[in-house]
Scaffold this motif. Structure first.
Motif, PDB file in Angstrom:
ATOM      1  N   SER A  82       7.171   0.010  14.073  1.00  0.00           N
ATOM      2  CA  SER A  82       7.096   1.157  14.982  1.00  0.00           C
ATOM      3  C   SER A  82       8.434   1.294  15.698  1.00  0.00           C
ATOM      4  CB  SER A  82       5.952   0.963  15.987  1.00  0.00           C
ATOM      5  OG  SER A  82       6.090  -0.250  16.673  1.00  0.00           O
TER       6      SER A  82
ATOM      7  N   ASN B 220      -7.870  -0.026   8.646  1.00  0.00           N
ATOM      8  CA  ASN B 220      -6.422  -0.060   8.507  1.00  0.00           C
ATOM      9  C   ASN B 220      -5.812  -0.913   9.612  1.00  0.00           C
ATOM     10  OD1 ASN B 220      -7.231   3.163   7.707  1.00  0.00           O
ATOM     11  ND2 ASN B 220      -6.268   1.900   6.176  1.00  0.00           N
ATOM     12  N   ASP B 221      -6.456  -2.047   9.877  1.00  0.00           N
ATOM     13  CA  ASP B 221      -6.006  -2.974  10.900  1.00  0.00           C
ATOM     14  C   ASP B 221      -6.253  -4.379  10.364  1.00  0.00           C
ATOM     15  OD1 ASP B 221      -5.084  -4.023  13.242  1.00  0.00           O
ATOM     16  OD2 ASP B 221      -6.713  -3.281  14.506  1.00  0.00           O
TER      17      ASP B 221
ATOM     18  N   GLY C 134      -3.799  -4.126   3.127  1.00  0.00           N
ATOM     19  CA  GLY C 134      -5.068  -3.434   2.936  1.00  0.00           C
ATOM     20  C   GLY C 134      -6.071  -4.097   2.014  1.00  0.00           C
TER      21      GLY C 134
ATOM     22  N   ALA D 186       9.226   4.222  -8.113  1.00  0.00           N
ATOM     23  CA  ALA D 186      10.462   4.358  -8.888  1.00  0.00           C
ATOM     24  C   ALA D 186      11.645   3.819  -8.077  1.00  0.00           C
ATOM     25  CB  ALA D 186      10.686   5.827  -9.250  1.00  0.00           C
TER      26      ALA D 186
ATOM     27  N   ASP E  90     -11.966  -4.797  -3.020  1.00  0.00           N
ATOM     28  CA  ASP E  90     -12.078  -3.472  -3.636  1.00  0.00           C
ATOM     29  C   ASP E  90     -11.396  -3.542  -5.009  1.00  0.00           C
ATOM     30  OD1 ASP E  90     -11.361  -0.880  -4.490  1.00  0.00           O
ATOM     31  OD2 ASP E  90     -11.322  -0.109  -2.443  1.00  0.00           O
TER      32      ASP E  90
ATOM     33  N   GLY F 216       1.793   7.113  -7.871  1.00  0.00           N
ATOM     34  CA  GLY F 216       2.642   7.162  -9.064  1.00  0.00           C
ATOM     35  C   GLY F 216       3.963   7.843  -8.776  1.00  0.00           C
ATOM     36  N   GLY F 217       4.206   8.150  -7.513  1.00  0.00           N
ATOM     37  CA  GLY F 217       5.290   9.055  -7.168  1.00  0.00           C
ATOM     38  C   GLY F 217       6.657   8.444  -7.021  1.00  0.00           C
ATOM     39  N   ALA F 218       7.388   8.993  -6.067  1.00  0.00           N
ATOM     40  CA  ALA F 218       8.800   8.672  -5.939  1.00  0.00           C
ATOM     41  C   ALA F 218       9.017   7.234  -5.461  1.00  0.00           C
ATOM     42  CB  ALA F 218       9.436   9.652  -4.957  1.00  0.00           C
ATOM     43  N   THR F 219       8.066   6.664  -4.710  1.00  0.00           N
ATOM     44  CA  THR F 219       8.348   5.369  -4.097  1.00  0.00           C
ATOM     45  C   THR F 219       8.364   4.192  -5.082  1.00  0.00           C
ATOM     46  OG1 THR F 219       6.048   5.356  -3.382  1.00  0.00           O
ATOM     47  CG2 THR F 219       7.683   5.976  -1.752  1.00  0.00           C
TER      48      THR F 219
ATOM     49  N   ARG G 202      -4.828  -1.529  -8.723  1.00  0.00           N
ATOM     50  CA  ARG G 202      -3.572  -0.820  -8.426  1.00  0.00           C
ATOM     51  C   ARG G 202      -2.470  -1.804  -8.033  1.00  0.00           C
ATOM     52  NH1 ARG G 202      -7.214   3.170  -6.041  1.00  0.00           N
ATOM     53  NH2 ARG G 202      -7.122   2.075  -4.052  1.00  0.00           N
TER      54      ARG G 202
ATOM     55  N   ARG H  61       7.163  18.575  -7.212  1.00  0.00           N
ATOM     56  CA  ARG H  61       8.315  17.696  -7.040  1.00  0.00           C
ATOM     57  C   ARG H  61       9.174  17.692  -8.306  1.00  0.00           C
ATOM     58  NH1 ARG H  61       6.171  12.491  -6.755  1.00  0.00           N
ATOM     59  NH2 ARG H  61       7.225  11.793  -8.613  1.00  0.00           N
TER      60      ARG H  61
ATOM     61  N   HIS I  18      -8.573  -1.063  -5.747  1.00  0.00           N
ATOM     62  CA  HIS I  18      -7.348  -1.376  -5.009  1.00  0.00           C
ATOM     63  C   HIS I  18      -6.643  -2.570  -5.641  1.00  0.00           C
ATOM     64  CE1 HIS I  18      -4.605  -1.123  -1.733  1.00  0.00           C
ATOM     65  NE2 HIS I  18      -4.934  -2.270  -1.204  1.00  0.00           N
TER      66      HIS I  18
ATOM     67  N   GLU J 286       0.812  -1.220   0.000  1.00  0.00           N
ATOM     68  CA  GLU J 286       0.000   0.000   0.000  1.00  0.00           C
ATOM     69  C   GLU J 286       0.848   1.273   0.000  1.00  0.00           C
ATOM     70  OE1 GLU J 286      -0.890  -2.742   1.474  1.00  0.00           O
ATOM     71  OE2 GLU J 286      -2.837  -3.077   0.546  1.00  0.00           O
ATOM     72  N   ASN J 287       2.097   1.176   0.398  1.00  0.00           N
ATOM     73  CA  ASN J 287       2.952   2.373   0.408  1.00  0.00           C
ATOM     74  C   ASN J 287       3.569   2.659  -0.948  1.00  0.00           C
ATOM     75  OD1 ASN J 287       2.457   2.723   3.106  1.00  0.00           O
ATOM     76  ND2 ASN J 287       4.296   1.653   3.780  1.00  0.00           N
TER      77      ASN J 287
ATOM     78  N   ASP K 203       3.861  11.745  -3.386  1.00  0.00           N
ATOM     79  CA  ASP K 203       3.195  10.539  -3.892  1.00  0.00           C
ATOM     80  C   ASP K 203       2.656  10.674  -5.318  1.00  0.00           C
ATOM     81  OD1 ASP K 203       3.584   8.881  -1.796  1.00  0.00           O
ATOM     82  OD2 ASP K 203       1.667   9.271  -0.818  1.00  0.00           O
ATOM     83  N   ALA K 204       2.529  11.896  -5.809  1.00  0.00           N
ATOM     84  CA  ALA K 204       1.883  12.082  -7.111  1.00  0.00           C
ATOM     85  C   ALA K 204       2.750  11.527  -8.240  1.00  0.00           C
ATOM     86  CB  ALA K 204       1.613  13.567  -7.331  1.00  0.00           C
TER      87      ALA K 204
END
Lengths: 287, 265
Positions: free
Chosen positions: A260, A114-115, A70, A53, A80, A48-51, A86, B193, A83, A43-44, B124-125
């Motif tokens: 944590s 979220n559990d 999730g 990549a 879902d 479409g962002g930096a992660t 994705r 970004r 989801h 889920e993290n 995140d975008a």
């Protein structure tokens, strides 16, 4: 190359790995620590962002495991679709060595907790979860692993034990099992069960990965409850149970999870080294 | 009880609407179902509050830990998470703070929440290449008026009435610093970004109006007219060109489009 034959749900190296969390992204990306594989929470990495990549840049060097928190495989209302789509897109992009989620539910009526909430172990839940797992597998075109949860209570209408429920789920859906040894210990201690008997019952299942993590004791009234929080070193009792699991099941890819109170990367790698030492011993025993 | 009913009843228990679920649960030899169910109920609230603290670190520093926790629980009660990823649980928080007493009386809270969220969103975008000043060089002068911009997909811009852009780095370094909570300003903040690097910039209301116009599809010519109405005809050409140049230099623009020879009627 693995000398140990794994079930077809897992293409991970039979070695220790670590859970990769945001606070360590930069160091892992630049320093490339010596570890065989990395697991991330699916889920993290769905934006479409930096992660995503980052994950693409790491996959040449490390086997990657996508571990979901999730999808809510235990939901009566099904999965879902957005989801799931994705996740399927991320699987196509990253081509991970393993994909997994949990034997639990987390959403109903559009509200996400979220559990990882407990399901009843009965026929109706088994049928619903097997359907959801098969839909998950169809969507991503491969077998997945389902993880045994930490539980703090049981549904009164459960009519079978968790190992039996998992065995039937594997048999009906064709999925594999991700065995979380800390969860086995936490649940057994909280319910007053025998963790070693649980391992013996679950050992014949197609186990493609093992999880290790820390938990803490919370005082409630005059007794302590073990809370699975992934926030401390693996306990001595869980290391002992892990050795028992390796003896019963054989060597398996083993992840050290820490979520944590995340420690420095070195601490995490040192925990993974401890798992590797035990894996090496198990490899020699099975050679 | 069927599975769907069990899950709805469990939900009611977690949200404190009813205790009916306890009749469907078993504790163990030492603890009641009520005691063990409390583990889940407490975890629900504390997990979401912790996630909000991670996504709104400067707001948390501004409010203080206890006040933030109280606010987070009130927010979660009003806006339960509606996404499989806990990462999105806070998307309604700026609007909640703007609407709800007592938070709505302190503009710093809404502004800082909006800023925290904008930075997280930009991270995140979806990625996209940025255009640069070189993309303007090839535009024949007679077509400058027809220039339209497609902004970088990570770009977010929002007005603030407090100088949160100046305060945020100081608060994150030391939550105990003394801020002038009476300070007010008229500005907007752009967040976007470049590669993996999230950037922000404070802009004045005129530039924000120009940005909103071009985000809505206005041409550079129309943007110049907007600038002229506010800055005066004499100052408008240089000011409009400076604004355009800034966006391109900072990497906030993805694509520069303009009419071609023979394309105009």
């Amino acid at each position: 190359m693995n000398s140990v034959a794994l079930p077809s749900c897992s293409h991970l190296p039979v070695a220790s790995g670590i859970g990769l969390r945001a606070a360590h992204h930069e160091r892992v990306a630049t320093e490339r620590p010596g570890i065989a594989w990395l697991e991330v929470h699916t889920e993290n990495f769905l934006g479409g962002g930096a992660t995503p990549a980052l994950l693409e840049s790491l996959r040449g060097e490390y086997a990657i495991s996508l571990h979901g928190v999730g999808l809510s495989l235990g939901s009566a209302e099904g999965l879902d679709q957005d989801h799931l789509s994705r996740i399927a897109a991320l699987v196509r992009r990253v081509e991970p060595a393993a994909v997994s989620d949990h034997l639990s539910w987390s959403v109903t009526g559009g509200v996400y907790f979220n559990d990882l909430l407990p399901v009843p172990y009965d026929e109706e839940a088994l049928a619903a979860i097997a359907r959801n797992v098969m839909r998950f597998q169809e969507a991503i075109g491969r077998e997945v692993m389902v993880e045994n949860p930490s539980t703090y209570l049981r549904h009164a209408q459960s009519d079978r034990a968790e190992p039996q429920f998992l065995a039937e789920l594997c048999q009906r859906s064709g999925c594999g099992l991700l065995l979380d040894v800390n969860n086995v210990f936490v649940s057994a201690e909280n319910h007053g069960d025998d963790a070693r008997a649980y391992l013996a019952a679950i050992a014949p299942l197609p186990i493609g990965e093992i999880h290790l993590s820390g938990h803490h004791l919370r005082q409630i009234g005059n007794r302590s409850i073990r809370i699975d929080d992934h926030g401390s070193p693996v306990s001595d009792q869980v290391w002992a149970l892990y050795e028992q699991a390796l003896a019963l099941i054989g060597p398996r890819p083993t992840l050290v999870e820490w979520d944590s109170a995340l420690p420095p990367l070195e601490t995490l790698l040192a925990e993974a080294d401890k798992a590797q030492t035990r894996l090496d011993h198990a490899m020699r025993s099975t050679a | 009880m069927d599975l769907s009913r069990i899950e709805h009843t469990f939900q009611d228990g977690l949200l404190g609407r009813s205790q009916d679920i306890l009749r469907q649960l078993r504790g163990n030899a030492r603890e009641s179902a009520e005691t063990m169910f409390a583990v889940y109920r407490n975890a629900y609230w504390s997990r979401l509050a912790e996630a909000l603290g991670n996504d709104f670190p400067a707001l948390k520093a501004l409010m203080g830990d206890q006040a933030f926790d109280r606010m987070a629980r009130a927010y979660i009660a009003r806006h339960p998470s509606q996404h499989p990823s806990i990462r999105w649980a806070g998307r309604n928080l700026p609007a909640f703070l703007a609407a709800e007493a007592p938070y709505r009386d302190e503009p710093w809270f809404t502004d800082m929440a909006r800023f925290d969220w904008g930075l997280a969103f930009a991270f995140d975008a979806a990625a996209a290449p940025a255009a640069g000043l070189a993309n303007l060089a090839g535009v024949p002068p007679e077509f400058w008026g027809s220039i339209r911009l497609r902004f970088h997909p990570t770009l977010d811009a929002f007005p603030v009435s407090t100088p949160v852009d100046e305060a945020r780095p100081r608060l994150l370094e030391n939550a105990a610093i003394a801020l002038d909570r009476q300070a007010r300003c008229a500005r907007a903040i752009m967040v976007w970004r470049v590669e993996h690097d999230v950037r922000f910039r404070a802009i004045d209301p005129l530039e924000h109006a120009a940005l909103e116009a071009m985000q809505a599809g206005a041409t550079f010519g129309a943007m110049c007219e907007l600038v002229a109405r506010q800055a005066g005809l004499d100052a408008a050409p240089a000011r409009a060109a400076q604004i355009l140049q800034g966006w391109l230099e900072w990497g906030a623009v993805a694509i520069v489009e303009h009419d071609e020879l023979g394309s105009a009627a």
